[in-house]
Every structure is written in structure tokens, then in C-alpha cells.
Design a protein around this motif. Structure first.
Motif, mmCIF file in Angstrom:
data_model
loop_
_atom_site.group_PDB
_atom_site.id
_atom_site.type_symbol
_atom_site.label_atom_id
_atom_site.label_comp_id
_atom_site.label_asym_id
_atom_site.label_seq_id
_atom_site.Cartn_x
_atom_site.Cartn_y
_atom_site.Cartn_z
ATOM 1 N N THR A 118 0.775 -1.294 0.100
ATOM 2 C CA THR A 118 0.146 -0.012 -0.162
ATOM 3 C C THR A 118 0.902 1.182 0.065
ATOM 4 O O THR A 118 2.042 1.028 -0.326
ATOM 5 C CB THR A 118 -0.944 0.009 1.383
ATOM 6 O OG1 THR A 118 -1.749 1.102 0.984
ATOM 7 C CG2 THR A 118 -0.115 0.056 2.378
ATOM 8 N N GLN A 119 0.360 2.426 0.271
ATOM 9 C CA GLN A 119 0.976 3.635 0.278
ATOM 10 C C GLN A 119 0.640 4.362 1.453
ATOM 11 O O GLN A 119 -0.468 4.225 2.120
ATOM 12 C CB GLN A 119 0.802 4.470 -1.118
ATOM 13 C CG GLN A 119 1.175 3.814 -2.280
ATOM 14 C CD GLN A 119 0.570 4.518 -3.713
ATOM 15 O OE1 GLN A 119 1.315 5.484 -3.976
ATOM 16 N NE2 GLN A 119 -0.581 3.981 -4.259
ATOM 17 N N ILE A 120 1.616 5.265 1.969
ATOM 18 C CA ILE A 120 1.197 6.064 3.097
ATOM 19 C C ILE A 120 1.442 7.494 2.650
ATOM 20 O O ILE A 120 2.546 7.916 1.913
ATOM 21 C CB ILE A 120 2.022 5.930 4.284
ATOM 22 C CG1 ILE A 120 1.871 4.277 4.633
ATOM 23 C CG2 ILE A 120 2.094 6.814 5.403
ATOM 24 C CD1 ILE A 120 2.959 3.732 5.897
ATOM 25 N N MET A 121 0.537 8.529 2.834
ATOM 26 C CA MET A 121 0.664 10.048 2.680
ATOM 27 C C MET A 121 1.039 10.849 3.793
ATOM 28 O O MET A 121 0.772 10.652 4.823
ATOM 29 C CB MET A 121 -0.604 10.422 2.131
ATOM 30 C CG MET A 121 -1.085 9.613 0.782
ATOM 31 S SD MET A 121 -2.412 10.576 -0.019
ATOM 32 C CE MET A 121 -3.708 10.177 1.272
ATOM 33 N N ALA A 122 1.836 11.716 3.646
ATOM 34 C CA ALA A 122 2.216 12.983 4.620
ATOM 35 C C ALA A 122 1.921 14.332 3.899
ATOM 36 O O ALA A 122 2.491 14.518 2.843
ATOM 37 C CB ALA A 122 3.549 12.799 4.994
ATOM 38 N N MET A 123 1.358 15.077 4.534
ATOM 39 C CA MET A 123 0.865 16.157 3.898
ATOM 40 C C MET A 123 0.857 17.489 4.833
ATOM 41 O O MET A 123 0.704 17.679 6.101
ATOM 42 C CB MET A 123 -0.588 16.051 3.432
ATOM 43 C CG MET A 123 -1.693 15.924 4.086
ATOM 44 S SD MET A 123 -3.264 15.716 3.610
ATOM 45 C CE MET A 123 -3.205 13.886 2.731
ATOM 46 N N ARG A 124 0.920 18.793 4.125
ATOM 47 C CA ARG A 124 0.715 19.852 4.629
ATOM 48 C C ARG A 124 -0.646 20.767 3.969
ATOM 49 O O ARG A 124 -0.803 20.344 2.760
ATOM 50 C CB ARG A 124 1.768 20.855 4.452
ATOM 51 C CG ARG A 124 1.744 22.160 4.995
ATOM 52 C CD ARG A 124 2.762 23.111 4.361
ATOM 53 N NE ARG A 124 3.156 23.391 3.075
ATOM 54 C CZ ARG A 124 4.054 22.831 2.550
ATOM 55 N NH1 ARG A 124 4.930 21.784 2.971
ATOM 56 N NH2 ARG A 124 3.921 23.161 1.036
ATOM 57 N N VAL A 125 -1.601 20.856 4.924
ATOM 58 C CA VAL A 125 -2.745 21.517 4.364
ATOM 59 C C VAL A 125 -2.813 22.933 4.756
ATOM 60 O O VAL A 125 -2.223 23.703 5.416
ATOM 61 C CB VAL A 125 -3.769 20.683 4.940
ATOM 62 C CG1 VAL A 125 -3.784 19.267 4.936
ATOM 63 C CG2 VAL A 125 -4.029 21.070 6.591
ATOM 64 N N GLY A 126 -3.746 23.599 3.947
ATOM 65 C CA GLY A 126 -4.139 24.782 4.192
ATOM 66 C C GLY A 126 -3.824 25.881 3.053
ATOM 67 O O GLY A 126 -2.541 25.632 2.364
#
Length: 472
Positions: free
Chosen positions: A398-406
């Protein structure tokens, strides 16, 4: 002496009170609202800031970026024979911008690649040796090995499907490998020698003119992100001439149109009229329908090919795991891709469990954090939010996401439009359609949404995450 009443075993004891079965006919049953197993926490929809997209379109304006040809080259196979996709060869820096309308030259170039197979541990290219070909990794995993600061061997990087190296050898006589390439898994590599490239160069005037232009024109000034440079002077004294500059913009910025998920809810008038107590049948039907639409909305934001986060993550923001399972080292590498004020990590529940197992093996016990009254696992202080819409393959990866939002943080945002006619929830409308000849009421339920990645480093993806590996 006490008298005893002996019961006759052949005769039943007469009933002395009202039975429960009969009593239930006079009782009111306590009922739950209709339940639905498909409802999830939908953390992704909660954590994304939703921005109003007036007119149904959101345009992402960016600073002008130059394409440097460091993408990936796709490959196809027929049985064991692998061939590169000819149009994708323009990802090579020397071919970037090459206009081959009929694909004759690129197809001829793709045919000249030779297929090679490597076993785990095989050295593909060795440090200090002269490079005389370009190598394209069609399938597999290759480590870039080099000497560290203190003289020990270290992994400088990892190559996966579509990556390439040695392309400088096509146009430079003395190109030297600066690191060693070693196969980690069984790998299929396609190579194009400098001699084969020169042969085609001599046959095609268009290709020769393009390569000569590539060699003659130096790379335009740009920063580490490929954006057009802004000239600034600093550390000077006196009265030197200050540089003049301007900020250039993309001429064709990307636009995101709102997508839609719709369905027609049908309720018979007899049901709506006669069976509305103690619960409103139309409201319950509508509630479960909206839940299904919101689940589809989250699925599309993750997987849609046009605007989904997994499909639109920048190639340079995708990194592979070191050994398969998601280790703490892998999670640190993932966070390094979104180091500018990251917000959260999003993973499939089974990927979160696999990460917990890897932490247990190392005696690491990450703390939990509180989000709106919910305790969720975390890593480096960032919440790890579950999302079952992230796909798991048949091979349990599978895959894992890391994000910055806004929007203010130049991160990932959700898009919707409020103020719709017959709006029931923000970005969702319920419109009465008609009552047909069968006395069935129809409602059109519509949800409008999309998502945008404002700058590439707002989203990082850890790929090829293996689940469920057990060690002896």
C-alpha cells in the motif's frame, strides 16, 4: 409435620401470570436508527480545509518552473519482453521538449534499448567507471551506494520503476559514475549505448538539431525547486549596481474543476405518509444516501486520476521503503519530503498496524495525540489518521501519505462550492424531482468536490509499503 403438595408429573402447572410473548403485543419496541457498516471516520475530509471554488473552477497560479526532464519513463511488457513507452523518452534531459509528432524517431530510439536482467546483489554500475549508456529501470528496486562522510558505505538513494541514470553519457565523452548501482530485488533494466544513440543521431536531422540546441543553450537560472530564479544581492557594501529582477509566472496554470457524485433517491408516498413514526423515513433514507456519497467523495479525493492525491503527487515526492515494511526510518524519510510545517500522516488501517509492529520490534512506543476528543496514534508529534480508501494490492502493499494542508501554507486543500440551490449540507444539494405515475417521490442528491495540491512539496508518498511480514 409439614404437609407437602406433590405435583403430578403427567399434568402441566397452570399459568399464573401474563406471558412475555403476549405482553409484547401491548409494549412499544425501542428501535435504533438504520445502521450502516460502510460509514467510516473519514478523517481526510475532516482534516482538509475546504475552499470556496466560485464558478466551479479553482486555478492554481505558480511561479514559472522549468522542466528538467527528471521524471520517470514508463515501460510495457509482452510476456518477458519489456519495451519502453516511446513518448515517455522525452523525460530524458537531452530529449526534453523534442517535438516528434509522428513518434518515428522516438519509436526507433525505444527499439534500440537492450533488456538486461539482474539478480539481488548484482552490481549494475560501479563507482569510478566510465558511463557509456543510459540505464532505465523498467521494474525492480536499485540502491545507489557511495562512501559516507566517515569512509563507510552508505545508501545515497533508491531507484524504482521508471527511474533512470547515466543519461549524461549520451552527449558527454567522459562521463563517470559517481556512485555504485546495486540491485536490491530482481530487476529488469533497459540500456541504450552512446554508440546506438549516435547512430540514430546521424540518421535524423530533427534529432541532431535538437541535441545541438540542447548543448548550445545553457540551463536558465533556477533555484533548487526548478523555479525561475529571483536575483537578489546581499552582503555588499558601498554603492554597487543592484540586480534587477521580476517574478515570472506559469503561462498555463492548472485549473481544477469541481467533480460531482450523484444519485436519485426514491421513496414511495405510501411509506412517507404512513410509516413516518417514530422516525421520518425520508430523512433516514437521505441520511444513509449522503453517508454513501461522502464515502465516495473521500475515495475520489484519494484515487481519482484527475485530481486524486495519490495520482497527482509529484514524482520527486514519492519515495520507496528501505526494506518493505513501514519502519520508523521510512516514516522519517517521508516527513522529510514535507518538512515545511507538515500537518498529518494518512495511511490505511492495516499500514498503521504494520508500522506499530515495526515500532514494537524496536521497543519504540509512539505517543497518541488528541484530535477533537479522539486519541489517534502519532509519529514525531504528527497524527497518523486512518483512511481505508488508500488501496491495498493483491501482493499486500500500500502507500502512506504525509501532507501539509491549508491555502495559507501552500498545502493541500479541498474544493467545494456553497450556496447551491436546495443546499442540504455545504457543497451538497437535495432537489425534489417529481412524483411519477407509481406514486414514487424522486430526489436528486448531488455532492460537488475536488482537491488541489498548491505546491509539489505539500504532499509526500511512501510507496511499496509491505503489510503483514513476519520474521522467524
Amino acid at each position: 409435620m409439614t404437609d407437602t403438595v406433590e405435583s403430578n408429573p403427567g399434568v402441566e402447572n397452570p399459568q399464573q401470570s401474563l406471558a412475555t410473548a403476549a405482553a409484547r403485543n401491548l409494549a412499544t419496541t425501542t428501535k435504533s436508527v438504520p445502521q450502516m457498516q460502510g460509514i467510516t471516520s473519514r478523517w481526510l475530509l475532516r482534516v482538509l480545509p475546504w475552499v470556496q471554488a466560485q464558478g466551479g473552477v479553482y486555478r492554481v497560479n505558480r511561479r514559472l518552473s522549468y522542466s528538467v526532464g527528471d521524471g520517470r519513463i514508463a515501460a510495457t511488457n509482452v510476456g518477458a519482453n519489456v519495451q519502453l513507452v516511446a513518448p515517455d523518452l522525452v523525460e530524458l534531459p537531452v530529449l526534453r521538449g523534442f517535438d516528434d509528432e509522428d513518434l518515428d524517431v522516438l519509436s526507433a530510439l525505444a527499439d534500440r534499448f537492450e533488456q538486461r536482467e539482474y539478480a539481488p546483489g548484482d552490481v549494475i554500475a560501479e563507482f569510478g567507471h566510465q558511463a557509456d549508456a543510459v540505464y532505465v529501470l523498467a521494474h525492480g528496486k536499485v540502491n545507489k551506494l557511495g562512501t559516507g562522510e566517515y569512509g563507510d558505505q552508505t545508501v545515497l538513494g533508491t531507484l524504482v520503476d521508471g527511474d533512470f541514470f547515466g543519461d549524461d553519457a549520451l552527449v558527454q565523452d567522459q562521463s563517470i559514475f559517481e556512485w555504485t548501482a546495486k540491485a536490491v530485488t530482481p530487476s529488469t533494466i533497459l540500456t541504450l549505448s552512446r554508440r546506438a544513440f549516435q547512430e540514430l543521431l546521424d540518421q535524423s536531422d530533427e534529432l541532431r538539431a535538437h541535441v545541438e540546441s540542447y548543448l548550445a543553450n545553457p540551463v536558465k537560472p533556477q533555484n533548487a525547486h526548478g523555479e525561475a530564479a529571483i536575483d537578489v544581492a546581499s552582503g555588499h557594501d558601498g554603492e554597487p549596481d543592484l540586480p534587477g529582477t521580476f517574478v515570472d509566472y506559469e503561462l498555463r496554470p492548472r485549473e481544477y474543476e469541481l467533480s460531482v457524485a450523484q444519485t436519485v433517491l426514491r421513496v414511495h408516498t405510501r411509506v412517507a405518509d404512513l410509516y413516518n413514526q417514530p422516525m421520518n423515513q425520508t430523512e433516514q433514507q437521505l441520511r444513509l444516501t449522503i453517508e454513501a456519497l461522502r464515502e465516495r467523495q473521500e475515495h475520489e479525493i484519494v484515487n481519482n486520476r484527475e485530481f486524486g492525491l495519490l495520482c497527482n503527487a509529484d514524482l520527486k515526492q514519492r519515495i520507496p521503503t528501505r526494506s518493505g515494511p513501514p519502519t520508523p526510518d521510512d516514516m522519517d524519510e517521508l516527513l522529510a519530503t514535507v518538512w515545511k510545517d507538515p500537518t498529518c500522516i494518512v495511511a490505511h488501517p492495516r499500514a498503521i498496524a504494520a508500522f506499530g509492529q515495526e515500532c514494537n520490534k524496536r521497543g519504540i512506543y509512539p505517543a497518541s495525540v488528541d484530535i477533537n476528543g479522539h486519541q489517534v496514534p502519532s509519529w514525531r508529534g504528527l497524527p497518523i489518521l486512518p483512511c481505508n480508501k488508500i488501496p491495498v494490492t493483491k501482493t499486500r502493499t500500500t502507500q502512506i501519505m504525509a501532507m501539509r494542508v491549508g491555502e495559507q501554507n501552500q498545502g493541500v486543500i479541498g474544493l467545494h462550492q456553497t450556496g447551491l440551490p436546495d443546499e442540504y449540507q455545504p457543497g451538497l444539494s437535495v432537489r425534489f424531482m417529481n412524483i411519477n405515475e407509481k406514486a414514487i417521490i424522486s430526489y436528486l442528491v448531488s455532492a460537488y468536490y475536488s482537491a488541489a495540491i498548491l505546491v509539489p512539496d505539500a504532499l509526500g508518498v511512501l510507496e511499496n509499503v509491505e503489510l503483514g511480514r513476519t520474521d522467524d
